[in-house]
Enzyme design. Structure first.
Site, PDB file in Angstrom:
ATOM      1  CE  LYS A  20      -3.425  -2.466   2.838  1.00  8.94           C
ATOM      2  NZ  LYS A  20      -4.266  -2.355   4.037  1.00  8.94           N
ATOM      3  CE1 TYR A  60      -8.788  -3.474   1.409  1.00  3.67           C
ATOM      4  CE2 TYR A  60      -8.251  -1.287   0.612  1.00  3.67           C
ATOM      5  CZ  TYR A  60      -7.879  -2.467   1.225  1.00  3.67           C
ATOM      6  OH  TYR A  60      -6.580  -2.643   1.655  1.00  3.67           O
ATOM      7  CG  PHE A  68     -12.356   0.957   8.483  1.00  5.84           C
ATOM      8  CD1 PHE A  68     -11.912   0.306   7.338  1.00  5.84           C
ATOM      9  CD2 PHE A  68     -12.908   0.205   9.509  1.00  5.84           C
ATOM     10  CE1 PHE A  68     -12.013  -1.075   7.214  1.00  5.84           C
ATOM     11  CE2 PHE A  68     -13.005  -1.187   9.396  1.00  5.84           C
ATOM     12  CZ  PHE A  68     -12.561  -1.826   8.238  1.00  5.84           C
ATOM     13  NE  ARG A  96      -5.372 -12.909   5.070  1.00  2.00           N
ATOM     14  CZ  ARG A  96      -6.092 -11.805   5.241  1.00  2.00           C
ATOM     15  NH1 ARG A  96      -6.100 -10.857   4.309  1.00  2.00           N
ATOM     16  NH2 ARG A  96      -6.804 -11.629   6.317  1.00  2.00           N
ATOM     17  CB  THR A 102      -6.291  -7.057  10.116  1.00  2.00           C
ATOM     18  OG1 THR A 102      -6.719  -8.147   9.298  1.00  2.00           O
ATOM     19  CG2 THR A 102      -6.763  -5.743   9.522  1.00  2.00           C
ATOM     20  NE  ARG A 113      -1.363  -6.164   7.239  1.00  2.00           N
ATOM     21  CZ  ARG A 113      -2.517  -6.702   6.868  1.00  2.00           C
ATOM     22  NH1 ARG A 113      -3.067  -7.683   7.576  1.00  2.00           N
ATOM     23  NH2 ARG A 113      -3.137  -6.266   5.779  1.00  2.00           N
ATOM     24  CG  ASN A 123      -2.761  -2.944   7.470  1.00  2.00           C
ATOM     25  OD1 ASN A 123      -2.741  -2.429   6.352  1.00  2.00           O
ATOM     26  ND2 ASN A 123      -3.750  -3.722   7.864  1.00  2.00           N
ATOM     27  CG  HIS A 126      -4.776  -6.425  -0.128  1.00  2.00           C
ATOM     28  ND1 HIS A 126      -5.953  -6.491   0.584  1.00  2.00           N
ATOM     29  CD2 HIS A 126      -4.909  -7.277  -1.182  1.00  2.00           C
ATOM     30  CE1 HIS A 126      -6.772  -7.343  -0.035  1.00  2.00           C
ATOM     31  NE2 HIS A 126      -6.162  -7.825  -1.101  1.00  2.00           N
ATOM     32  CD  GLU A 137      -8.323  -9.212  -3.279  1.00  2.00           C
ATOM     33  OE1 GLU A 137      -9.064  -8.831  -2.362  1.00  2.00           O
ATOM     34  OE2 GLU A 137      -7.197  -9.696  -3.065  1.00  2.00           O
TER      35      GLU A 137
HETATM   36  P1  IDP Z   1      -6.852  -7.513   5.830  1.00  2.00           P
HETATM   37  O1  IDP Z   1      -6.117  -6.416   5.096  1.00  2.00           O
HETATM   38  O2  IDP Z   1      -5.979  -8.118   6.902  1.00  2.00           O
HETATM   39  O3  IDP Z   1      -7.456  -8.545   4.920  1.00  2.00           O
HETATM   40  P2  IDP Z   1      -9.552  -6.455   6.207  1.00  2.00           P
HETATM   41  O4  IDP Z   1     -10.438  -6.764   7.362  1.00  2.00           O
HETATM   42  O5  IDP Z   1      -9.881  -7.052   4.882  1.00  2.00           O
HETATM   43  O6  IDP Z   1      -8.040  -6.829   6.644  1.00  2.00           O
HETATM   44  O7  IDP Z   1      -9.488  -4.881   6.097  1.00  2.00           O
HETATM   45  C1  IDP Z   1      -8.897  -4.271   4.972  1.00  2.00           C
HETATM   46  C2  IDP Z   1      -8.054  -3.113   5.430  1.00  2.00           C
HETATM   47  O8  IDP Z   1      -8.905  -2.156   6.064  1.00  2.00           O
HETATM   48  C3  IDP Z   1      -7.007  -3.441   6.488  1.00  2.00           C
HETATM   49  O9  IDP Z   1      -5.824  -3.984   5.960  1.00  2.00           O
HETATM   50  C4  IDP Z   1      -6.774  -2.088   7.100  1.00  2.00           C
HETATM   51  O10 IDP Z   1      -5.925  -1.296   6.280  1.00  2.00           O
HETATM   52  C5  IDP Z   1      -8.162  -1.480   7.071  1.00  2.00           C
HETATM   53  N1  IDP Z   1      -8.858  -1.673   8.334  1.00  2.00           N
HETATM   54  C6  IDP Z   1      -9.377  -2.817   8.819  1.00  2.00           C
HETATM   55  N2  IDP Z   1      -9.923  -2.629  10.031  1.00  2.00           N
HETATM   56  C7  IDP Z   1      -9.741  -1.312  10.316  1.00  2.00           C
HETATM   57  C8  IDP Z   1     -10.088  -0.484  11.414  1.00  2.00           C
HETATM   58  O11 IDP Z   1     -10.682  -0.934  12.415  1.00  2.00           O
HETATM   59  N3  IDP Z   1      -9.742   0.825  11.338  1.00  2.00           N
HETATM   60  C9  IDP Z   1      -9.088   1.341  10.270  1.00  2.00           C
HETATM   61  N4  IDP Z   1      -8.733   0.605   9.199  1.00  2.00           N
HETATM   62  C10 IDP Z   1      -9.058  -0.705   9.226  1.00  2.00           C
HETATM   63 MG    MG Z   2      -9.012  -8.384   3.573  1.00  2.00          MG
END
Ligand code: IDP
Ligand code: MG
Length: 162
Positions: A20, A60, A68, A96, A102, A113, A123, A126, A137
């Site tokens: 990212k 997304y 968010f 993963r 996450t 991470r 973080n 992706h 994707e």
């Molecule tokens: P992932 O990236 O580990 O698959 P997802 O739940 O798919 O996690 O969420 C996508 C992205 O959304 C995360 O990588 C993170 O950048 C952002 N995100 C997820 N949860 C939060 C949150 O509680 N606050 C802010 N950003 C979040």
């Molecule tokens: Mg995800």
């Protein structure tokens, strides 16, 4: 003969991995690529792109009800993203694992991470979360002709088959 059977048993799969804008800006591209490359996975596509906001919303889409979502899409489209496709046995699930949880405050040390990020909103990486998402994707981010089909010389050493 045994080797042929083992070769047939390898279930190659592909996953979509993106560094990212925060990971790109922080100079973490080589560090992150090294983790996938050194593991033995094979790079089959890579490009640096600045996604539009609507493209980020597509990527997304399953998070559109989350509070968010808007900030996340603004962020993803704020600068260059390094989009990649990696191939290997179990690469979707293991990718993963390499990435970690996450929320980096909960990611294990040793994960990308866990080692390189602190807060969930930044973080740095992706990774597709399953076979269907990986397929969707990859086709969202890459045209079929952007994927390189080749045999890596490493494969016989990584998988122990000819
Ligand atoms: P992932 O990236 O580990 O698959 P997802 O739940 O798919 O996690 O969420 C996508 C992205 O959304 C995360 O990588 C993170 O950048 C952002 N995100 C997820 N949860 C939060 C949150 O509680 N606050 C802010 N950003 C979040
Ligand atoms: Mg995800």
């Amino acid at each position: 003969m045994l080797q042929d059977q083992e070769a047939n048993a390898i279930q190659m799969e592909r996953t979509f991995i993106a560094i990212k804008p925060d990971g790109v800006q922080r100079g973490l591209i080589s560090e992150i690529i090294a983790r996938f490359e050194c593991k033995g996975f094979k790079l089959v596509a890579i490009k640096l792109v600045v996604p539009s906001k609507s493209f980020a919303q597509k990527h997304y889409h399953d998070l559109k009800e989350r509070p968010f979502f808007n900030g996340l899409c603004n962020f993803l489209s704020s600068g260059p993203v390094l989009a990649m496709v990696w191939e290997g046995e179990g690469v979707i699930r293991y990718g993963r694992k390499l990435i970690g949880a996450t929320d980096p405050s909960k990611s294990e040390p040793g994960t990308i991470r866990g080692d390189l990020a602190i807060v969930v909103g930044r973080n740095i990486i992706h990774g597709s979360d399953g076979p269907e998402t990986a397929k969707d994707e990859i086709s969202l981010w890459f045209k079929p002709e952007e994927l390189s089909n080749y045999t890596s010389n490493q494969e016989k050493w990584v998988y122990g088959v000819n």
